[in-house]
Each structure stands twice: as structure tokens, then as C-alpha cells.
Design an enzyme around this catalytic site. Sequence first.
Site, PDB file in Angstrom:
ATOM      1  N   ASP A  49      12.199 139.295 -37.292  1.00  0.00           N
ATOM      2  CA  ASP A  49      11.333 140.222 -38.020  1.00  0.00           C
ATOM      3  C   ASP A  49      10.352 140.903 -37.056  1.00  0.00           C
ATOM      4  OD1 ASP A  49       9.673 138.073 -37.630  1.00  0.00           O
ATOM      5  OD2 ASP A  49       9.055 137.856 -39.718  1.00  0.00           O
ATOM      6  N   SER A  50      10.496 140.619 -35.755  1.00  0.00           N
ATOM      7  CA  SER A  50       9.837 141.440 -34.723  1.00  0.00           C
ATOM      8  C   SER A  50      10.326 142.880 -34.864  1.00  0.00           C
ATOM      9  CB  SER A  50      10.144 140.895 -33.321  1.00  0.00           C
ATOM     10  OG  SER A  50      11.532 140.676 -33.159  1.00  0.00           O
ATOM     11  N   GLU A 187       7.435 128.462 -30.494  1.00  0.00           N
ATOM     12  CA  GLU A 187       6.840 129.668 -29.904  1.00  0.00           C
ATOM     13  C   GLU A 187       5.415 129.375 -29.444  1.00  0.00           C
ATOM     14  OE1 GLU A 187       7.252 133.309 -32.151  1.00  0.00           O
ATOM     15  OE2 GLU A 187       5.974 134.410 -30.749  1.00  0.00           O
TER      16      GLU A 187
HETATM   17  O1  KIV Z   1      10.979 137.838 -34.820  1.00  0.00           O
HETATM   18  C1  KIV Z   1      11.368 137.424 -33.712  1.00  0.00           C
HETATM   19  O2  KIV Z   1      11.839 138.176 -32.856  1.00  0.00           O
HETATM   20  C2  KIV Z   1      11.237 135.991 -33.455  1.00  0.00           C
HETATM   21  C3  KIV Z   1      11.425 135.524 -32.051  1.00  0.00           C
HETATM   22  C4  KIV Z   1      10.338 136.011 -31.194  1.00  0.00           C
HETATM   23  C5  KIV Z   1      11.573 134.051 -31.984  1.00  0.00           C
HETATM   24  O3  KIV Z   1      10.968 135.253 -34.337  1.00  0.00           O
END
Ligand code: KIV
Length: 277
Positions: A49-50, A187
Amino acid sequence: MPHPPNRVRIPDLIRKKTLGEKIAILTAYDATMARLLDRAGIDVLLVGDSLGTVILGHETTVPVTLEAMIHHTRAVAHGASRALVVSDLPFLTYQVNVEETVRNAGRLIQEGGAAAVKLEGGEPVADRVHRLSEIGIAVMGHLGLTPQSVHRLGGYRVVGKTQEEAERLYRDARILEQAGAFSVVLECVPPDVAAAITAELKIPTIGIGAGPDCDGQVLVSYDAFGLFDEFQPSFVKRYANLAEQVSEATRQYIDDVRQGRFPAAGQGVDAVSDKAR
Ligand code: KIV
């Protein structure tokens, strides 16, 4: 369509931990990038969700919707022929109750084509993880800095520096494993805490800003390739500087168009690829 025989599957990731082989994961949000990373041999493509910050331009991941995740997961699934596709359950799609979690996770699998889902948190979401696993939906956990809780955490910071936070991380990691999660992302966790959790769990830990001892590593591809240059977390290693290359290519194109160098005289369209655009 049957899966190709070399498709990465969840038992392969568990086996990698047993054999001491590291797991490599990158995020992807579209079919073209997914195809490139897949072709290079990545084990897992995470539709994170990044998406919200990297692709959609939001300040946090909180505004990301399930519809957006399904849309991008479908694109990544189209581009991936070997890698396992894992998709994030966005904010408020699993926090309310087990029933909503099942329905929403099911849509990421059924409509998006993901092989597994990821969700943030430990003990408070253990009943969701348990139910999803029970009905055959594979779940990746996510502990430490959980970006969907950025406001409660008070910003993007390391989690697990105090004894109390470190103990909560151990407990949550064990609870996720017992609930049926097949792996857990750690994380921004102190490396010694991440190493101890990795030694304790049978399922693989995937680190991001959590030191070298996790069973695998994940990076946001746009950070790793230097495409997202607004902000760079200190733990990121840049493997390319594509932002600069894209800017330079764009400057050259603009110049060519303005100077009348492109298209060149005689550079017409007497042949086009038979692959539709
Ligand atoms: O949303 C994302 O890209 C993530 C990763 C950074 C682990 O959760």
C-alpha cells in the site's frame, strides 16, 4: 490457466528458511515493472500500500482504497509469471471485524489475482489471521513500524528500542505464527531484536530496515531504483538512479522535438509492431 512449474509458492519460502537461503522481495504496482522484476528472478512481488505514497502521491498509506489495491494487484499479477504475488490489505479493510476481513482479502485473491495478502499488526488482528488461514487465504504479517498506524506511532520511527516494545514484538510475532501467518515483515526494528525473532520463529521473517539477520529482505522498488526521490529512508540501498536518467531522457526528447530532430525525415509509420499498444 495452470501455474508454470517453477512458480514460487509459499512452501518454497518456508523451505528457504530451513535451508538458510535468503528471500528477495520488491514492491511492484504495474505489469511492466512486475514483468521486469519477475524476469530477473525476484521471489515475491509485494503490491504494497506504499502505492499511496509512491504512485498516487498521498502523504501516507492511509487513503489507499481496496479498489485501488485490486486494480494494481491485477496489473502485477498479469506481469508476474514466476514470482509469488502478495497484496496489502489497506487501512480499514481488516480492522473492523473478521467477516469484513474475509470478504476484502477474498477480493484481493479473486479479483486481483494475489496468492496471499499482508496485513499490519499483531495480537489485535490475530483472529483475522487465524480465520483467513483456516479458510485457505495465506497471510503475511507486518510488525514494527506499521505505516497505517503512523499517526498513533507519532511518525515513521524505529519500533522495539525499549524493553517493553521489544517484548511486544516477540509476543506479536509468536502470536502471528500460531495464528497461521506464513511469514512476517519486520519494518524498522533494531537488528538484534529482529535477529532474535528470526531465530525464534519457524516462519520466515522479512526485514526492511531491520538488519541483515532476517530470512529475507524487502524494499520499495521505487526507492531501490532511485525513482522516488522525494524522500529516502536511511536503510535503503540505491541500485540505480533512474530518476536522473528519466529526467535526462526527457530533456533530450524535448530538445529533439523543439529542434525538429524527432521524428527524423523519412521516419514514418510504414511498419508497426503486430503487438497492439
Ligand atoms: O507497503 C509496502 O510497500 C510495504 C513494504 C514497505 C513492506 O508494506
